[in-house]
Design an enzyme around this catalytic site. Structure first.
Site, PDB file in Angstrom:
ATOM      1  N   GLU A   9      62.120  51.916 -62.956  1.00  0.00           N
ATOM      2  CA  GLU A   9      62.081  51.443 -64.331  1.00  0.00           C
ATOM      3  C   GLU A   9      62.993  50.176 -64.653  1.00  0.00           C
ATOM      4  O   GLU A   9      64.239  50.485 -64.325  1.00  0.00           O
ATOM      5  CB  GLU A   9      62.556  52.608 -65.349  1.00  0.00           C
ATOM      6  N   ALA A  43      60.309  49.172 -79.308  1.00  0.00           N
ATOM      7  CA  ALA A  43      59.615  49.849 -80.417  1.00  0.00           C
ATOM      8  C   ALA A  43      59.081  48.601 -81.320  1.00  0.00           C
ATOM      9  O   ALA A  43      59.841  47.867 -81.475  1.00  0.00           O
ATOM     10  CB  ALA A  43      60.514  50.748 -81.140  1.00  0.00           C
ATOM     11  N   HIS A  69      54.958  49.895 -70.008  1.00  0.00           N
ATOM     12  CA  HIS A  69      55.154  50.964 -71.378  1.00  0.00           C
ATOM     13  C   HIS A  69      54.647  50.225 -72.488  1.00  0.00           C
ATOM     14  O   HIS A  69      54.715  49.023 -72.823  1.00  0.00           O
ATOM     15  CB  HIS A  69      56.607  51.114 -71.350  1.00  0.00           C
ATOM     16  N   GLY A 100      56.682  56.046 -79.342  1.00  0.00           N
ATOM     17  CA  GLY A 100      58.073  55.296 -79.729  1.00  0.00           C
ATOM     18  C   GLY A 100      58.549  55.987 -80.881  1.00  0.00           C
ATOM     19  O   GLY A 100      58.041  56.894 -81.760  1.00  0.00           O
ATOM     20  N   ASP A 101      59.791  55.331 -81.538  1.00  0.00           N
ATOM     21  CA  ASP A 101      60.329  55.898 -82.302  1.00  0.00           C
ATOM     22  C   ASP A 101      60.428  54.941 -83.522  1.00  0.00           C
ATOM     23  O   ASP A 101      60.662  53.802 -83.673  1.00  0.00           O
ATOM     24  CB  ASP A 101      62.116  55.811 -82.107  1.00  0.00           C
ATOM     25  N   ALA A 116      51.271  59.622 -78.855  1.00  0.00           N
ATOM     26  CA  ALA A 116      51.177  59.151 -77.565  1.00  0.00           C
ATOM     27  C   ALA A 116      49.657  59.461 -77.233  1.00  0.00           C
ATOM     28  O   ALA A 116      49.044  58.741 -76.476  1.00  0.00           O
ATOM     29  CB  ALA A 116      52.325  59.667 -76.434  1.00  0.00           C
ATOM     30  N   HIS A 165      62.123  67.365 -76.487  1.00  0.00           N
ATOM     31  CA  HIS A 165      62.327  66.169 -77.398  1.00  0.00           C
ATOM     32  C   HIS A 165      63.223  66.480 -78.650  1.00  0.00           C
ATOM     33  O   HIS A 165      63.401  67.443 -79.113  1.00  0.00           O
ATOM     34  CB  HIS A 165      61.008  65.496 -77.976  1.00  0.00           C
ATOM     35  N   LYS A 181      48.394  65.149 -74.222  1.00  0.00           N
ATOM     36  CA  LYS A 181      48.117  64.157 -73.602  1.00  0.00           C
ATOM     37  C   LYS A 181      47.378  64.054 -72.363  1.00  0.00           C
ATOM     38  O   LYS A 181      46.633  63.291 -71.975  1.00  0.00           O
ATOM     39  CB  LYS A 181      49.556  63.475 -73.237  1.00  0.00           C
ATOM     40  N   GLN A 192      61.947  62.207 -69.290  1.00  0.00           N
ATOM     41  CA  GLN A 192      63.151  61.824 -69.961  1.00  0.00           C
ATOM     42  C   GLN A 192      64.257  62.263 -68.710  1.00  0.00           C
ATOM     43  O   GLN A 192      63.957  63.259 -67.867  1.00  0.00           O
ATOM     44  CB  GLN A 192      63.563  62.543 -71.016  1.00  0.00           C
TER      45      GLN A 192
HETATM   46  P1  FAD Z   1      54.478  62.163 -78.463  1.00  0.00           P
HETATM   47  O1  FAD Z   1      54.263  62.528 -77.074  1.00  0.00           O
HETATM   48  O2  FAD Z   1      53.582  61.948 -79.303  1.00  0.00           O
HETATM   49  O3  FAD Z   1      55.741  63.285 -78.862  1.00  0.00           O
HETATM   50  C1  FAD Z   1      56.851  63.680 -78.091  1.00  0.00           C
HETATM   51  C2  FAD Z   1      57.558  64.946 -78.425  1.00  0.00           C
HETATM   52  O4  FAD Z   1      58.245  64.559 -79.736  1.00  0.00           O
HETATM   53  C3  FAD Z   1      56.691  66.228 -78.808  1.00  0.00           C
HETATM   54  O5  FAD Z   1      57.262  67.318 -78.277  1.00  0.00           O
HETATM   55  C4  FAD Z   1      56.216  66.192 -80.178  1.00  0.00           C
HETATM   56  O6  FAD Z   1      56.100  67.332 -80.512  1.00  0.00           O
HETATM   57  C5  FAD Z   1      57.519  65.613 -80.825  1.00  0.00           C
HETATM   58  N1  FAD Z   1      57.700  64.986 -82.063  1.00  0.00           N
HETATM   59  C6  FAD Z   1      57.443  63.782 -82.206  1.00  0.00           C
HETATM   60  N2  FAD Z   1      57.318  63.106 -83.414  1.00  0.00           N
HETATM   61  C7  FAD Z   1      58.164  64.295 -83.984  1.00  0.00           C
HETATM   62  C8  FAD Z   1      58.301  64.578 -85.330  1.00  0.00           C
HETATM   63  N3  FAD Z   1      58.166  63.763 -86.416  1.00  0.00           N
HETATM   64  N4  FAD Z   1      58.749  65.950 -85.771  1.00  0.00           N
HETATM   65  C9  FAD Z   1      58.651  66.761 -84.763  1.00  0.00           C
HETATM   66  N5  FAD Z   1      58.637  66.603 -83.512  1.00  0.00           N
HETATM   67  C10 FAD Z   1      58.183  65.629 -83.093  1.00  0.00           C
HETATM   68  N6  FAD Z   1      60.664  54.146 -76.042  1.00  0.00           N
HETATM   69  C11 FAD Z   1      60.219  52.822 -76.318  1.00  0.00           C
HETATM   70  O7  FAD Z   1      60.449  52.467 -77.835  1.00  0.00           O
HETATM   71  N7  FAD Z   1      59.997  52.014 -75.337  1.00  0.00           N
HETATM   72  C12 FAD Z   1      59.858  52.310 -74.291  1.00  0.00           C
HETATM   73  O8  FAD Z   1      59.498  51.761 -73.342  1.00  0.00           O
HETATM   74  C13 FAD Z   1      60.161  53.712 -73.872  1.00  0.00           C
HETATM   75  N8  FAD Z   1      59.991  54.401 -72.604  1.00  0.00           N
HETATM   76  C14 FAD Z   1      60.063  55.720 -72.415  1.00  0.00           C
HETATM   77  C15 FAD Z   1      59.990  56.287 -71.054  1.00  0.00           C
HETATM   78  C16 FAD Z   1      60.055  57.552 -70.902  1.00  0.00           C
HETATM   79  C17 FAD Z   1      59.792  57.986 -69.262  1.00  0.00           C
HETATM   80  C18 FAD Z   1      60.563  58.349 -71.908  1.00  0.00           C
HETATM   81  C19 FAD Z   1      60.681  59.897 -71.824  1.00  0.00           C
HETATM   82  C20 FAD Z   1      60.709  57.956 -73.199  1.00  0.00           C
HETATM   83  C21 FAD Z   1      60.404  56.655 -73.557  1.00  0.00           C
HETATM   84  N9  FAD Z   1      60.602  55.948 -74.792  1.00  0.00           N
HETATM   85  C22 FAD Z   1      60.474  54.686 -74.875  1.00  0.00           C
HETATM   86  C23 FAD Z   1      61.045  56.714 -75.813  1.00  0.00           C
HETATM   87  C24 FAD Z   1      60.010  57.564 -76.752  1.00  0.00           C
HETATM   88  O9  FAD Z   1      59.150  56.553 -77.239  1.00  0.00           O
HETATM   89  C25 FAD Z   1      60.552  58.401 -77.549  1.00  0.00           C
HETATM   90  O10 FAD Z   1      60.930  59.384 -77.300  1.00  0.00           O
HETATM   91  C26 FAD Z   1      59.439  58.974 -78.924  1.00  0.00           C
HETATM   92  O11 FAD Z   1      60.321  59.687 -79.766  1.00  0.00           O
HETATM   93  C27 FAD Z   1      58.599  60.047 -78.420  1.00  0.00           C
HETATM   94  O12 FAD Z   1      57.488  59.176 -77.713  1.00  0.00           O
HETATM   95  P2  FAD Z   1      56.090  60.087 -76.913  1.00  0.00           P
HETATM   96  O13 FAD Z   1      55.628  59.214 -76.458  1.00  0.00           O
HETATM   97  O14 FAD Z   1      57.021  61.286 -75.932  1.00  0.00           O
HETATM   98  O15 FAD Z   1      55.655  60.779 -78.491  1.00  0.00           O
END
Ligand code: FAD
Length: 309
Positions: A9, A43, A69, A100-101, A116, A165, A181, A192
């Protein structure tokens, strides 16, 4: 392809000087014959142009598959659609689909794609829409025709969280999200970073029991300074393992800190591979040294391909 499969990465460079250095890093990483090299995405799309430049460099200067990504937070459905098309038009066909966050200060819209899983579906749909329907003869018949299967993106990966998470209620919610997903069309999960192989192993066991069948690739980060360890833990919410923290802090020399970080990551890689991990995904911080040192040190020696540029 050498075994165990690896992937790397990178993040988009923040300056022109960093971009030049990154080209050399990519060449060296590509020589290790990874399955793909992924490039992070800010993000809300910040540095999106730079992400694309890095992906195109990988596409044009190496034989390695680039993986983009993509985050959907803050995007409307139409904007996300345009974004996916833009990457596909540039020849990028593998994605890591992320929610994303949202900005921490509460500014900005969360957007109309809330997870996602929805982005995974959108990627498949956009890819299909770009390809017109066509027909092909049915083998073994003289006249029958059928609709030709349209090509799908090479890989649509998603994130997984072995220690949960930070915002999920419990680990079951993370497993359920991963399953959703997969149902949406994800073909691979990347975790992660984590510090204990038992976290990855038990997460995979629970995921498989719940019906997850896609490979879950362990994300491993060689951390080679106490400052980096602190920063990474702040960003991910992970607790730093005392052993690594102490070993990095008592070593004043950078070279010894490097060795400590590589050796910790190597042990983790060996343990998860021994437990059946389908490969390893290395977070590189845009540096090749530690990632390649881990590959040289793991118990299963890998061989580099000879025809790399
Ligand atoms: P989802 O799959 O939609 O949710 C992930 C988890 O979060 C689930 O367990 C869900 O239940 C929980 N969750 C989500 N929102 C809430 C909420 N409001 N309340 C309670 N639970 C919640 N970020 C970037 O900006 N750019 C990147 O390039 C990037 N690359 C990444 C690569 C990897 C391998 C990983 C592991 C993370 C990366 N991230 C990146 C971070 C990621 O965007 C964040 O972790 C984000 O918060 C969750 O994205 P997700 O796709 O996992 O979301």
């Amino acid at each position: 392809m050498p075994f165990p499969p690896v992937s790397f990465e990178l993040f988009p460079p923040r300056s022109d000087a960093a971009a030049i250095a990154l080209g050399r890093t990519i060449d060296l990483l590509a020589a290790a014959d990874p399955e793909f090299i992924s490039v992070t995405f800010g993000a809300g799309g910040s540095l999106r142009g730079r992400s694309l430049t890095v992906l195109r460099y990988i596409l044009e200067h190496t034989t390695i598959e680039p993986m983009a990504h993509l985050t959907c937070v803050g995007n409307t459905h139409d904007e996300a659609n345009v974004l996916v098309r833009e990457f596909l038009d540039q020849g990028i066909t593998s994605f890591l689909a992320l929610r994303g966050d949202p900005p921490k200060d509460g500014s900005g819209e969360v957007g109309s794609i809330g997870s996602a899983a929805e982005l995974v579906q959108l990627i498949h749909r956009v890819q299909e829409e770009r390809m017109p329907f066509s027909q092909e003869p049915v083998p073994g018949t003289r006249r029958a025709r059928r609709i030709r299967q349209r090509p799908r993106p090479e890989r649509v990966a998603v994130a997984a969280f072995p220690t949960g998470h930070p915002r999920s209620h419990d680990i079951q919610q993370d497993i359920d999200t991963l399953l959703a997903k997969q149902v949406a069309g994800a073909t691979l999960a990347i975790t992660q970073m984590f510090f204990h192989s038992s976290d990855y192993i038990s997460f995979v066991e629970r995921a498989v029991d719940a019906g997850v069948t896609i490979p879950i690739l362990p994300g491993i980060m060689p951390i080679t300074s106490p400052q980096k360890l602190k920063r990474v833990c702040e960003l991910t919410g992970e607790t730093p393992p005392a052993e690594l923290q102490i070993d990095l802090e008592i070593e004043p020399e950078k070279q010894r800190q490097f060795e400590v970080g590589v050796s910790f990551a190597t042990r983790l890689a060996d343990e998860v591979l021994a437990a059946g991990a389908p490969g390893i995904h290395l977070y590189t911080f845009n540096r090749h040294e530690a990632a390649l040192a881990v590959l040289r040190s793991i118990s299963t020696p890998r061989t580099a391909r000879e025809d790399t540029p």
